[in-house]
Enzyme design. Structure first.
Site, PDB file in Angstrom:
ATOM      1  N   CYS A 269     -14.360 -56.224 -19.394  1.00  0.00           N
ATOM      2  CA  CYS A 269     -13.238 -55.464 -19.131  1.00  0.00           C
ATOM      3  C   CYS A 269     -13.074 -55.877 -17.603  1.00  0.00           C
ATOM      4  O   CYS A 269     -13.913 -55.905 -16.808  1.00  0.00           O
ATOM      5  CB  CYS A 269     -13.455 -54.150 -18.970  1.00  0.00           C
ATOM      6  SG  CYS A 269     -12.247 -52.967 -18.318  1.00  0.00           S
TER       7      CYS A 269
ATOM      8  N   ASP B  37     -16.469 -51.952 -22.247  1.00  0.00           N
ATOM      9  CA  ASP B  37     -15.248 -52.112 -22.079  1.00  0.00           C
ATOM     10  C   ASP B  37     -14.506 -50.633 -21.775  1.00  0.00           C
ATOM     11  O   ASP B  37     -15.403 -49.645 -22.274  1.00  0.00           O
ATOM     12  CB  ASP B  37     -14.363 -52.828 -23.055  1.00  0.00           C
ATOM     13  CG  ASP B  37     -12.889 -52.697 -22.882  1.00  0.00           C
ATOM     14  OD1 ASP B  37     -12.307 -53.009 -21.678  1.00  0.00           O
ATOM     15  OD2 ASP B  37     -12.191 -52.562 -23.898  1.00  0.00           O
ATOM     16  N   SER B  38     -13.448 -50.402 -21.462  1.00  0.00           N
ATOM     17  CA  SER B  38     -12.735 -49.287 -21.221  1.00  0.00           C
ATOM     18  C   SER B  38     -12.201 -48.738 -22.548  1.00  0.00           C
ATOM     19  O   SER B  38     -11.765 -47.509 -22.745  1.00  0.00           O
ATOM     20  CB  SER B  38     -11.451 -49.208 -20.307  1.00  0.00           C
ATOM     21  OG  SER B  38     -10.786 -50.303 -20.782  1.00  0.00           O
TER      22      SER B  38
ATOM     23  N   CYS C  23      -6.996 -59.801 -18.284  1.00  0.00           N
ATOM     24  CA  CYS C  23      -6.861 -58.422 -18.891  1.00  0.00           C
ATOM     25  C   CYS C  23      -7.297 -58.686 -20.431  1.00  0.00           C
ATOM     26  O   CYS C  23      -6.683 -59.389 -20.995  1.00  0.00           O
ATOM     27  CB  CYS C  23      -5.627 -57.652 -18.657  1.00  0.00           C
ATOM     28  SG  CYS C  23      -5.523 -56.184 -19.653  1.00  0.00           S
TER      29      CYS C  23
ATOM     30  N   HIS D 242      -6.548 -57.486 -23.104  1.00  0.00           N
ATOM     31  CA  HIS D 242      -5.641 -57.316 -23.915  1.00  0.00           C
ATOM     32  C   HIS D 242      -4.568 -58.354 -23.971  1.00  0.00           C
ATOM     33  O   HIS D 242      -3.739 -58.619 -25.269  1.00  0.00           O
ATOM     34  CB  HIS D 242      -4.564 -56.084 -23.812  1.00  0.00           C
ATOM     35  CG  HIS D 242      -5.201 -54.900 -24.010  1.00  0.00           C
ATOM     36  ND1 HIS D 242      -6.722 -54.495 -23.562  1.00  0.00           N
ATOM     37  CD2 HIS D 242      -4.538 -53.696 -24.495  1.00  0.00           C
ATOM     38  CE1 HIS D 242      -6.499 -53.300 -23.867  1.00  0.00           C
ATOM     39  NE2 HIS D 242      -5.766 -52.803 -24.607  1.00  0.00           N
TER      40      HIS D 242
ATOM     41  N   GLU E 244      -0.941 -51.983 -27.190  1.00  0.00           N
ATOM     42  CA  GLU E 244      -1.559 -50.566 -27.693  1.00  0.00           C
ATOM     43  C   GLU E 244      -0.385 -49.935 -28.460  1.00  0.00           C
ATOM     44  O   GLU E 244      -0.797 -49.215 -29.554  1.00  0.00           O
ATOM     45  CB  GLU E 244      -1.820 -49.669 -26.592  1.00  0.00           C
ATOM     46  CG  GLU E 244      -3.252 -50.545 -25.852  1.00  0.00           C
ATOM     47  CD  GLU E 244      -4.089 -49.483 -24.961  1.00  0.00           C
ATOM     48  OE1 GLU E 244      -3.640 -48.274 -24.933  1.00  0.00           O
ATOM     49  OE2 GLU E 244      -5.301 -50.112 -24.529  1.00  0.00           O
TER      50      GLU E 244
HETATM   51  N1  I24 Z   1      -4.764 -52.565 -29.518  1.00  0.00           N
HETATM   52  C1  I24 Z   1      -5.525 -52.051 -28.423  1.00  0.00           C
HETATM   53  N2  I24 Z   1      -5.614 -50.775 -28.327  1.00  0.00           N
HETATM   54  C2  I24 Z   1      -5.165 -49.831 -29.093  1.00  0.00           C
HETATM   55  C3  I24 Z   1      -4.389 -51.929 -29.975  1.00  0.00           C
HETATM   56  C4  I24 Z   1      -4.383 -50.429 -30.125  1.00  0.00           C
HETATM   57  N3  I24 Z   1      -3.568 -49.951 -31.056  1.00  0.00           N
HETATM   58  C5  I24 Z   1      -2.868 -50.937 -31.735  1.00  0.00           C
HETATM   59  N4  I24 Z   1      -3.459 -51.911 -31.484  1.00  0.00           N
HETATM   60  N5  I24 Z   1      -5.115 -48.501 -28.807  1.00  0.00           N
HETATM   61  O1  I24 Z   1      -6.256 -53.080 -27.531  1.00  0.00           O
HETATM   62  C6  I24 Z   1      -6.091 -47.932 -27.870  1.00  0.00           C
HETATM   63  C7  I24 Z   1      -6.103 -46.616 -28.238  1.00  0.00           C
HETATM   64  N6  I24 Z   1      -6.564 -46.151 -29.393  1.00  0.00           N
HETATM   65  C8  I24 Z   1      -7.701 -47.270 -29.816  1.00  0.00           C
HETATM   66  C9  I24 Z   1      -8.399 -46.764 -31.205  1.00  0.00           C
HETATM   67  O2  I24 Z   1      -8.586 -45.317 -31.413  1.00  0.00           O
HETATM   68  C10 I24 Z   1      -7.430 -44.636 -31.291  1.00  0.00           C
HETATM   69  C11 I24 Z   1      -6.931 -44.869 -29.664  1.00  0.00           C
HETATM   70  C12 I24 Z   1      -6.102 -54.430 -27.773  1.00  0.00           C
HETATM   71  C13 I24 Z   1      -7.189 -54.644 -28.761  1.00  0.00           C
HETATM   72  C14 I24 Z   1      -7.432 -56.078 -28.889  1.00  0.00           C
HETATM   73  C15 I24 Z   1      -8.790 -56.426 -29.717  1.00  0.00           C
HETATM   74  C16 I24 Z   1      -2.983 -53.279 -31.554  1.00  0.00           C
HETATM   75  C17 I24 Z   1      -4.358 -54.068 -32.428  1.00  0.00           C
HETATM   76  C18 I24 Z   1      -4.493 -53.708 -33.783  1.00  0.00           C
HETATM   77  C19 I24 Z   1      -5.504 -54.558 -34.499  1.00  0.00           C
HETATM   78  C20 I24 Z   1      -6.037 -55.560 -33.756  1.00  0.00           C
HETATM   79  C21 I24 Z   1      -5.573 -55.815 -32.600  1.00  0.00           C
HETATM   80  C22 I24 Z   1      -4.748 -55.114 -31.838  1.00  0.00           C
HETATM   81  F1  I24 Z   1      -4.010 -52.648 -34.241  1.00  0.00           F
HETATM   82  F2  I24 Z   1      -4.438 -55.468 -30.821  1.00  0.00           F
HETATM   83  N1  DGL Z   2      -9.742 -53.449 -20.321  1.00  0.00           N
HETATM   84  C1  DGL Z   2      -9.123 -53.387 -19.416  1.00  0.00           C
HETATM   85  C2  DGL Z   2      -8.829 -54.655 -18.508  1.00  0.00           C
HETATM   86  O1  DGL Z   2      -9.261 -55.666 -18.830  1.00  0.00           O
HETATM   87  C3  DGL Z   2      -7.473 -53.154 -19.748  1.00  0.00           C
HETATM   88  C4  DGL Z   2      -7.149 -51.832 -20.320  1.00  0.00           C
HETATM   89  C5  DGL Z   2      -7.317 -50.630 -19.322  1.00  0.00           C
HETATM   90  O2  DGL Z   2      -6.707 -50.623 -18.274  1.00  0.00           O
HETATM   91  O3  DGL Z   2      -8.379 -49.751 -19.581  1.00  0.00           O
HETATM   92  O4  DGL Z   2      -8.599 -54.672 -17.279  1.00  0.00           O
END
Ligand code: I24
Ligand code: DGL
Length: 283
Positions: free
Chosen positions: A73, A10-11, A184, A186, A152
């Protein structure tokens, strides 16, 4: 041989929505996952660039002796699934065909909507997959990049989010659908808001969940399900921050600890684009 892990890529951390389902549906399988957090998001990037990244990651995962590869992804699947299927000798499954198959099966009137990142919508990969399965289906694709931002920013539980989601999905008031694909990684976190905005008569399809059913079926048919030994602890790799990955992973998967290793992007670059019919790096 059947005890080899299944690779997931995944990304970033979004693919953990697919991993969670895999832990549920495939408890005997070992899992290795790579999240390319250093280069996220993939959604707004050019297709060629994403295809290039995905091949590098596939090369890395093949080095971990995977027996099958899941593109967890949507953007990666849209950009690189056919290339990987042509180049790899192990089974490769993406989220788009699986989600499309289920949507066509459950849709009562074949009016199917897809919400995804810009990259996925612009690729028309869902539109193509659905048309192939159901030539008369009408398909409405809508890019919802703000949904990624909301999740995020940890705002997916907030009250204002319902409003933002409803505003974005107003498009479907004039372009009605009976089934909506969450295209997606998310978006399952916003499922309640999305269902509320679309109304109770619209069926939501989670592409990630459907993908795990497909890989399970495929491994079973090819006699690749693990019958040799117990599953190992899932192994996670990230090109980004270990602590950030671990925090979200533990919270989402509801586990006390996670085995996470950092892989520098520089290390992935050595894999370059895959050669045709790459072996599965079997010993
Ligand atoms: N959910 C995602 N990406 C993030 C996030 C999130 N931050 C809070 N939550 N950040 O994706 C992306 C960049 N980050 C990644 C970690 O290291 C630092 C940089 C969706 C994930 C789906 C499983 C919200 C969140 C959370 C806990 C569980 C689920 C969730 F905090 F969506
Ligand atoms: N994982 C990507 C997708 O399902 C969403 C996050 C991104 O754009 O990198 O399209």
């Amino acid at each position: 041989m059947t005890s080899q892990p299944i690779g997931f890529l995944d990304s970033g951390v979004g693919g953990l929505t697919v991993v969670k389902e895999a832990l549920k549906q495939l408890p005997n399988e070992s899992i290795v996952f790579l999240g390319d957090q250093a280069r996220l998001p993939y959604g707004p990037r050019p297709t060629e660039e994403v295809a290039h990244f995905v091949q590098q990651i596939a090369g890395f995962l093949l080095d971990q002796h995977i027996k099958a590869l899941v593109l967890a992804c949507n953007t990666a699947t849209a950009a690189a699934l056919p290339i990987l299927q042509a180049k790899l000798s192990i089974p490769v499954v993406g989220v788009i065909d699986s989600g499309s198959q289920t949507a066509v099966r459950v849709s009562t009137g074949q009016h199917i909507g897809v919400i995804a990142t810009e990259g996925t919508i612009k690729s028309h990969a869902y539109q193509r997959a659905i048309s192939n399965l159901s030539p008369n289906a009408s398909i409405e694709g809508l890019a919802c990049p703000e949904f990624v931002t909301v999740v995020e920013a940890d705002k997916y539980h907030d009250e204002q989010t319902n409003q933002l989601v409803a505003d974005q999905l107003r498009y479907f008031k004039t372009h009605p659908v009976d089934t909506l694909i969450l295209g997606c990684t998310h978006f399952p976190l916003l499922a309640d808001s999305i269902q509320a905005a679309m109304g109770p008569d619209v069926t939501l399809v989670d592409s990630g969940v459907e993908t795990v059913s497909v890989i399970k079926q495929l491994l079973s048919e090819q006699h690749l399900l693990n019958t040799d030994s117990e599953a190992e602890q899932p192994k996670f790799y990230t090109t980004g921050d270990i602590d950030g990955f671990t925090a979200i992973g533990k919270d989402w998967l509801q586990v006390p600890d996670l085995d996470v290793t950092h892989v520098p992007v520089e290390h992935l670059k050595q894999y370059g684009d895959l050669a045709s019919k790459e072996t599965s790096y079997e010993a």
